[in-house]
Design a protein around this motif. Sequence first.
Motif, PDB file in Angstrom:
ATOM      1  N   ASN A  43       0.810  -1.218   0.000  1.00 13.78           N
ATOM      2  CA  ASN A  43       0.000   0.000   0.000  1.00 13.78           C
ATOM      3  C   ASN A  43       0.843   1.268   0.000  1.00 13.78           C
ATOM      4  O   ASN A  43       0.302   2.357  -0.111  1.00 13.78           O
ATOM      5  CB  ASN A  43      -0.957   0.007   1.191  1.00 13.78           C
ATOM      6  CG  ASN A  43      -2.104  -0.952   0.980  1.00 13.78           C
ATOM      7  OD1 ASN A  43      -2.592  -1.093  -0.129  1.00 13.78           O
ATOM      8  ND2 ASN A  43      -2.503  -1.609   2.032  1.00 13.78           N
ATOM      9  N   ASN A  44       2.136   1.158   0.137  1.00 12.48           N
ATOM     10  CA  ASN A  44       3.000   2.323   0.146  1.00 12.48           C
ATOM     11  C   ASN A  44       3.334   2.788  -1.276  1.00 12.48           C
ATOM     12  O   ASN A  44       3.816   3.887  -1.464  1.00 12.48           O
ATOM     13  CB  ASN A  44       4.281   2.009   0.923  1.00 12.48           C
ATOM     14  CG  ASN A  44       5.020   3.258   1.284  1.00 12.48           C
ATOM     15  OD1 ASN A  44       4.413   4.253   1.645  1.00 12.48           O
ATOM     16  ND2 ASN A  44       6.326   3.219   1.177  1.00 12.48           N
ATOM     17  N   TYR A  48      -0.345   1.111  -6.627  1.00  4.30           N
ATOM     18  CA  TYR A  48      -1.129   0.062  -5.972  1.00  4.30           C
ATOM     19  C   TYR A  48      -2.172   0.664  -5.032  1.00  4.30           C
ATOM     20  O   TYR A  48      -3.299   0.171  -4.936  1.00  4.30           O
ATOM     21  CB  TYR A  48      -0.231  -0.903  -5.211  1.00  4.30           C
ATOM     22  CG  TYR A  48       0.727  -1.641  -6.108  1.00  4.30           C
ATOM     23  CD1 TYR A  48       0.354  -2.093  -7.367  1.00  4.30           C
ATOM     24  CD2 TYR A  48       2.027  -1.889  -5.694  1.00  4.30           C
ATOM     25  CE1 TYR A  48       1.236  -2.770  -8.180  1.00  4.30           C
ATOM     26  CE2 TYR A  48       2.926  -2.567  -6.496  1.00  4.30           C
ATOM     27  CZ  TYR A  48       2.514  -3.012  -7.740  1.00  4.30           C
ATOM     28  OH  TYR A  48       3.389  -3.682  -8.546  1.00  4.30           O
ATOM     29  N   TRP A  49      -1.792   1.712  -4.332  1.00  9.60           N
ATOM     30  CA  TRP A  49      -2.720   2.410  -3.454  1.00  9.60           C
ATOM     31  C   TRP A  49      -3.914   2.928  -4.251  1.00  9.60           C
ATOM     32  O   TRP A  49      -5.069   2.759  -3.849  1.00  9.60           O
ATOM     33  CB  TRP A  49      -1.985   3.555  -2.750  1.00  9.60           C
ATOM     34  CG  TRP A  49      -2.840   4.517  -2.001  1.00  9.60           C
ATOM     35  CD1 TRP A  49      -3.508   4.302  -0.830  1.00  9.60           C
ATOM     36  CD2 TRP A  49      -3.119   5.866  -2.377  1.00  9.60           C
ATOM     37  NE1 TRP A  49      -4.178   5.445  -0.451  1.00  9.60           N
ATOM     38  CE2 TRP A  49      -3.958   6.414  -1.385  1.00  9.60           C
ATOM     39  CE3 TRP A  49      -2.735   6.673  -3.453  1.00  9.60           C
ATOM     40  CZ2 TRP A  49      -4.417   7.727  -1.439  1.00  9.60           C
ATOM     41  CZ3 TRP A  49      -3.183   7.970  -3.501  1.00  9.60           C
ATOM     42  CH2 TRP A  49      -4.022   8.494  -2.500  1.00  9.60           C
ATOM     43  N   ASP A  52      -6.234   0.127  -5.394  1.00  9.81           N
ATOM     44  CA  ASP A  52      -7.122  -0.304  -4.315  1.00  9.81           C
ATOM     45  C   ASP A  52      -8.315   0.647  -4.163  1.00  9.81           C
ATOM     46  O   ASP A  52      -9.449   0.197  -3.973  1.00  9.81           O
ATOM     47  CB  ASP A  52      -6.372  -0.406  -2.986  1.00  9.81           C
ATOM     48  CG  ASP A  52      -5.478  -1.627  -2.909  1.00  9.81           C
ATOM     49  OD1 ASP A  52      -5.673  -2.575  -3.702  1.00  9.81           O
ATOM     50  OD2 ASP A  52      -4.578  -1.634  -2.052  1.00  9.81           O
TER      51      ASP A  52
END
Length: 86
Positions: A43-44, A48-49, A52
């Motif tokens: 998630n960093n 990708y964050w 999501d």
Amino acid sequence: MAPETFLTGRATVETNVYAFGVLMLEVVCGRRPGNQNEQNNYNNIIVYWLWDLYSGGRILEAVDSRMDGDIDEDDMACMLILVVCE
């Protein structure tokens, strides 16, 4: 920088497009592309964050609050989806 650039050691048209997309995310979201100290944290990583958020139907939550709502939400959502799905 596109992940494959580290493997090949050279930039291509594709890696340049990826890098431009990440730059757009940095500007719109007000976040760095990733924390170098925590590279393994899924998630960093900004892409990708954002993925999501998109998957959860919350893509506009990515917009930096310092923009103070001074955006066209439809245009911003289109831009974010375009970048995350590239």
